[in-house]
Design an enzyme around this catalytic site. Structure first.
Site, short mmCIF file in Angstrom:
data_model
loop_
_atom_site.label_atom_id
_atom_site.label_comp_id
_atom_site.label_asym_id
_atom_site.label_seq_id
_atom_site.Cartn_x
_atom_site.Cartn_y
_atom_site.Cartn_z
N ARG A 33 0.83 -1.22 0.00
CA ARG A 33 0.00 0.00 0.00
C ARG A 33 0.86 1.26 0.00
NH1 ARG A 33 -5.08 -1.22 4.04
NH2 ARG A 33 -6.09 -2.79 2.78
N ASP A 143 -15.72 9.04 9.64
CA ASP A 143 -14.65 8.08 9.39
C ASP A 143 -13.33 8.84 9.41
OD1 ASP A 143 -14.74 5.00 8.13
OD2 ASP A 143 -12.85 6.06 7.77
C1 LIG Z 1 -14.07 -2.33 8.13
S1 LIG Z 1 -14.70 -0.69 8.03
C2 LIG Z 1 -16.28 -0.88 8.84
C3 LIG Z 1 -17.37 -0.11 8.16
C4 LIG Z 1 -18.79 -0.29 8.74
N1 LIG Z 1 -18.86 0.20 10.11
C5 LIG Z 1 -19.21 -1.74 8.68
O1 LIG Z 1 -19.30 -2.40 9.71
O2 LIG Z 1 -19.46 -2.24 7.57
C6 LIG Z 1 -13.70 0.11 9.28
C7 LIG Z 1 -13.66 1.64 9.10
O3 LIG Z 1 -13.09 2.19 10.29
C8 LIG Z 1 -12.35 3.34 9.92
N2 LIG Z 1 -11.39 3.68 10.99
C9 LIG Z 1 -10.25 3.04 11.35
N3 LIG Z 1 -9.66 3.67 12.37
C10 LIG Z 1 -10.43 4.74 12.67
C11 LIG Z 1 -10.34 5.78 13.63
N4 LIG Z 1 -9.32 5.86 14.49
N5 LIG Z 1 -11.32 6.71 13.65
C12 LIG Z 1 -12.36 6.66 12.79
N6 LIG Z 1 -12.50 5.70 11.85
C13 LIG Z 1 -11.55 4.75 11.80
C14 LIG Z 1 -11.69 2.91 8.61
O4 LIG Z 1 -11.28 4.01 7.84
C15 LIG Z 1 -12.79 2.08 7.95
O5 LIG Z 1 -13.53 2.83 7.03
#
Ligand SMILES: C[S@@+](CC[C@H](N)C(=O)[O-])C[C@H]1O[C@@H](n2cnc3c(N)ncnc32)[C@H](O)[C@@H]1O
Length: 271
Positions: A33, A143
């Site tokens: 990445r 996010d």
């Molecule tokens: C796997 S996705 C989950 C999306 C949705 N909640 C679902 O369950 O389908 C995880 C998301 O968490 C976000 N994320 C990771 N660390 C974070 C942080 N410290 N603060 C806010 N968002 C975060 C990532 O960018 C990603 O879009």
């Protein structure tokens, strides 16, 4: 090649800033990445790239760095049981308990990725309040990744990503692309003026105190270590109204933490 020592430096930086706890097995993924970022910035080595991001954590490349390390998998109606619980248990209960309350129900999609979760919530809430006119709703979707937030705001998805959306919702809430946009569907945002997308890092202090009615924080805590998860669960508790709900992902658990939530169903908790 990304050396182990440099991988560990990147890991620490990611952990400090985002709470994401990359396991040693993720080295190759990170290398691939970040390799793309090196090419985009015409930078010759990972060491030089580390210096760039570590020395300027408010700069534009740091945003790209965070965007490239987060995992964003999501889908419409993912873990359907939560949406059924919202519709069948939580919303009728809120109406019953707060029958005089005319304030919109405040829902927070706390790691909303490319928008599938908040738009699913919006369709479910929209339909519920059409059948049961009442308080209405407002959704804040946040996010850490600016990349997925841009996708979420556009609300354009390939047809294969909408497989779990019921046909009646597809017809009502999506517009089919034609010509060069064939194969894509766009959510009709005019239905949803009450969704707000915001950039927010869950490591920060939360801007609400006893204000939110329902929090969906699903499939993100799994990337954090235990201490961070524990702190986050307590922060969620503080920002919920008494009687408010927290939903976490089906593979996540808060049972070993000290907290004041009452469990209402698998991965559903109330204050
Ligand atoms: C796997 S996705 C989950 C999306 C949705 N909640 C679902 O369950 O389908 C995880 C998301 O968490 C976000 N994320 C990771 N660390 C974070 C942080 N410290 N603060 C806010 N968002 C975060 C990532 O960018 C990603 O879009």
């Amino acid at each position: 090649m990304l050396s182990d020592a440099l991988f560990n430096k990147f890991r620490s930086l990611i952990y400090e800033k985002t709470g994401i706890n990359l396991s040693p097995e993720k080295k190759e993924l990170l290398q691939a990445r970040l390799g793309k970022r090196l090419r985009a910035c015409s930078i010759a080595s990972f060491k030089e790239y580390y210096k760039l991001v570590a020395s300027n954590q408010e700069g534009p490349e740091f945003t790209h760095f965070v965007n490239s390390v987060s995992t964003n998998f999501t889908s419409f109606f993912r873990e359907q049981a939560h949406f059924s619980f919202l519709e069948e248990i939580i919303l009728p209960q809120f109406e019953e308990i707060n029958s005089g309350n005319r304030n919109p129900i405040k829902v927070w999609s706390a790691a909303c990725s490319s928008g599938e979760e908040p738009y699913t919530l919006a369709m479910v809430l929209e339909e519920y309040f059409l059948r049961n006119p009442g308080r209405g709703y407002r959704i804040t979707a946040t996010d850490i990744s600016t990349k997925v937030l841009e996708q979420a705001k556009k609300g354009i998805y390939t047809a294969d990503r909408l497989e779990k959306v019921p046909d009646s919702y597809l017809r009502k809430y999506f517009q089919k692309g034609v010509g060069r946009s064939a194969g894509y569907l766009r959510i009709k945002k005019e239905f949803f003026p009450n969704i707000q997308f915001l950039h927010f890092n869950l490591m920060e202090q939360f801007p609400w105190k006893s204000e939110i009615d329902v929090i969906f924080c699903r499939n993100v805590m799994i990337y954090f270590d235990r201490l961070t998860q524990q702190q986050m669960v307590n922060k969620f508790y503080d920002c919920l109204v008494p009687g408010g709900y927290l939903m976490i992902g089906h593979s996540e658990s808060i049972s070993s933490f000290r907290h004041s939530f009452r469990q209402k169903a698998a991965t559903v908790f109330s204050k």
